[in-house]
Enzyme design. Structure first.
Site, PDB file in Angstrom:
ATOM      1  N   ASP A 121      49.021  -4.949  36.446  1.00 45.10           N
ATOM      2  CA  ASP A 121      49.523  -6.164  35.804  1.00 45.10           C
ATOM      3  C   ASP A 121      48.428  -6.863  35.018  1.00 45.10           C
ATOM      4  O   ASP A 121      47.516  -7.442  35.602  1.00 45.10           O
ATOM      5  CB  ASP A 121      50.066  -7.100  36.888  1.00 45.10           C
ATOM      6  CG  ASP A 121      50.618  -8.396  36.326  1.00 45.10           C
ATOM      7  OD1 ASP A 121      50.916  -8.448  35.121  1.00 45.10           O
ATOM      8  OD2 ASP A 121      50.752  -9.364  37.099  1.00 45.10           O
ATOM      9  N   ASP A 330      54.282  -8.470  26.767  1.00 44.69           N
ATOM     10  CA  ASP A 330      54.136  -8.152  28.184  1.00 44.69           C
ATOM     11  C   ASP A 330      54.866  -6.880  28.543  1.00 44.69           C
ATOM     12  O   ASP A 330      56.081  -6.836  28.524  1.00 44.69           O
ATOM     13  CB  ASP A 330      54.684  -9.317  29.014  1.00 44.69           C
ATOM     14  CG  ASP A 330      54.525  -9.117  30.502  1.00 44.69           C
ATOM     15  OD1 ASP A 330      53.750  -8.231  30.904  1.00 44.69           O
ATOM     16  OD2 ASP A 330      55.176  -9.851  31.264  1.00 44.69           O
TER      17      ASP A 330
END
Length: 455
Positions: A121, A330
């Site tokens: 992440d 993202d």
């Protein structure tokens, strides 16, 4: 200046092409990256015999959780600036995007190595995994990491530099760093901050390793999407990028149902990734925010639908001084998310140009859908023509392939936009829009480049 956030959430099985080395003490861990790493990316739904529509539905559910988490993270940054947390509690509790991520990373920790499958992440920084003994742990595919079975495991001292970099840390007797790390979806991990050897296996079977600081979580709640932990890939000191001094990385994401492997590349190997590009390489600047230093930001300037540049003010995409607003790119979020007013402009443009009614049969996880003709010449196996969509950045344009922003649902007789409401003033460019694109982050030149490619 209009700005956008780039926060890439990935998770992957690693294939390393060179070596890592580190010779630093446990209280000031700093590994040094040397050479190249080639990474195969595995989506969390890979191998499941489900349709593209079902893959999209599941990803939409995760996107909604991620959107709420990103919104909370943005509001938390402005709350900390005002001296209080987003939920009104005492300041000092970090809030990051969620553990509901999209890709998994296979690695090993300890001596001898113990297998771990973690979510990667770039919207957060902490590297952590669930550890035994565990007072509260989430379901995971692998056995819990056992620090007692690793001869190289060492709790970090309270005076350790990385211990001080954790916003919410403490000191446990006799001299052990402890941590608490919160994600916006409610996922939380607490435990001992330690160092150990992280081992990656190359495509040839060779193993290479480096000592890294990480959280050994004994109390973990929330969601890990069948992972064992999270590998933070942001820009703060706790992340893999920072600890290993990674200055260049690139990824290419394939469609969820594709047999082709997605890839992530580190190092000088990443500099030559555009050999497989099928279109021009375009470059824009990377920017940073004092309020959200973890994220990668780029200037974002607007949207074209069909041949018309939409009249959306630059302020709709601006990153504000308090950390709110901005546009996040993202890969941990599937759908592209816009504030309600921006989404309405985009949907209206498609409605006018498609000349199709909104679908009555769409559900809450289908997004914005239009009814396609059920009879006549247009009721064909050939997809209904749709307007092109282009995203504009400072110095660059992203001209999107149809499948990156449209879902054709022939069973229901509809086509759906892979867009949704962000729920706040921020936006997120999700991984559907990035599929079959080679994206390169150059942290030395502070640029982001992209080009269509056959991954």
């Amino acid at each position: 200046m209009t700005q956008a956030i780039v926060a890439v959430g990935l998770a992957v099985p690693l294939l390393l092409a060179a070596s890592l080395y580190a010779t630093t003490p446990a209280d000031s861990t700093a590994a040094f990256f040397s050479g190249d790493v080639r990474v195969d990316l595995t989506h969390v739904d890979a191998g499941k015999q489900i349709s593209r529509r079902e893959l999209v539905r599941r990803a939409t559910q995760r996107s909604k959780a991620r959107a709420a988490a990103l919104s909370l993270a943005r509001s938390a940054s402005s709350g900390r600036r005002a001296g209080k947390s987003a939920d009104g509690q005492q300041p000092g509790v970090a809030v990051r995007p969620s553990g509901d991520l999209e890709y998994l990373l296979d690695l090993a920790i300890g001596t001898p190595p113990q297998p771990v499958s973690a979510l990667l992440d770039t919207g957060s920084d902490l590297i952590w995994t669930q550890c035994a003994p565990c007072a509260s742990c989430l379901p995971q595919p692998d056995p819990l990491f056992s620090p007692g079975a690793s001869s190289s495991y060492e709790p970090m001292r309270c005076s350790g530099q990385l211990c001080g970099d954790i916003l919410h840390h403490g000191c446990q007797r006799p001299d052990t760093c402890t941590y608490r790390y919160n994600y916006g979806d409610g996922t939380t991990t607490l435990g001992v901050y330690a160092t150990d050897r992280f081992t990656f296996t190359s495509s040839s079977g060779e193993r290479v390793s480096a000592p890294l600081g990480f959280g050994c979580g004994s109390v973990n709640v929330g969601s890990l999407n069948n992972g064992s932990g999270i590998v933070g890939f942001g820009r703060d000191p706790l992340s893999l990028v920072s600890q290993m001094s990674i200055r260049r990385f690139s990824y290419c994401l394939t469609p969820y149902s594709s047999a082709r492997k997605s890839t992530l590349l580190f190092g000088s190997l990443a500099a030559g990734v555009y050999d497989d590009a099928t279109g021009p390489v375009q470059t824009t600047r990377l920017l940073q925010s004092r309020q959200n230093p973890t994220f990668y930001y780029v200037p974002f300037t607007g949207v074209t639908v069909g041949t018309r540049r939409l009249r959306i003010p630059l302020s709709a995409f601006a990153l504000r001084a308090d950390g709110s607003g901005g546009v996040i790119v993202d890969s941990g979020t599937a759908l592209t998310l816009f504030p309600g007013a921006v989404l309405a402009e985009v949907v209206t443009a498609f409605y006018v140009q498609l000349r199709l009614p909104f679908a009555n049969s769409s559900g809450p996880d289908d997004g914005v859908c239009f009814a396609t003709p059920s009879s006549g010449r247009r009721a064909s196996v050939v997809p209904v023509p749709v307007p092109r969509m282009v995203f504009h950045f400072e110095g660059a344009e992203l001209d999107l392939p149809r499948r990156n922003y449209i879902l054709d649902d022939k069973r229901r007789g509809s086509l759906c936009l892979l867009l949704a409401d962000s729920g706040d003033s921020g936006s997120t460019i999700g991984n559907f829009l990035q599929q079959d694109m080679r994206v390169l982050y150059d942290l030395e030149a502070e640029t982001l480049s992209f080009a269509p490619a056959q991954c």
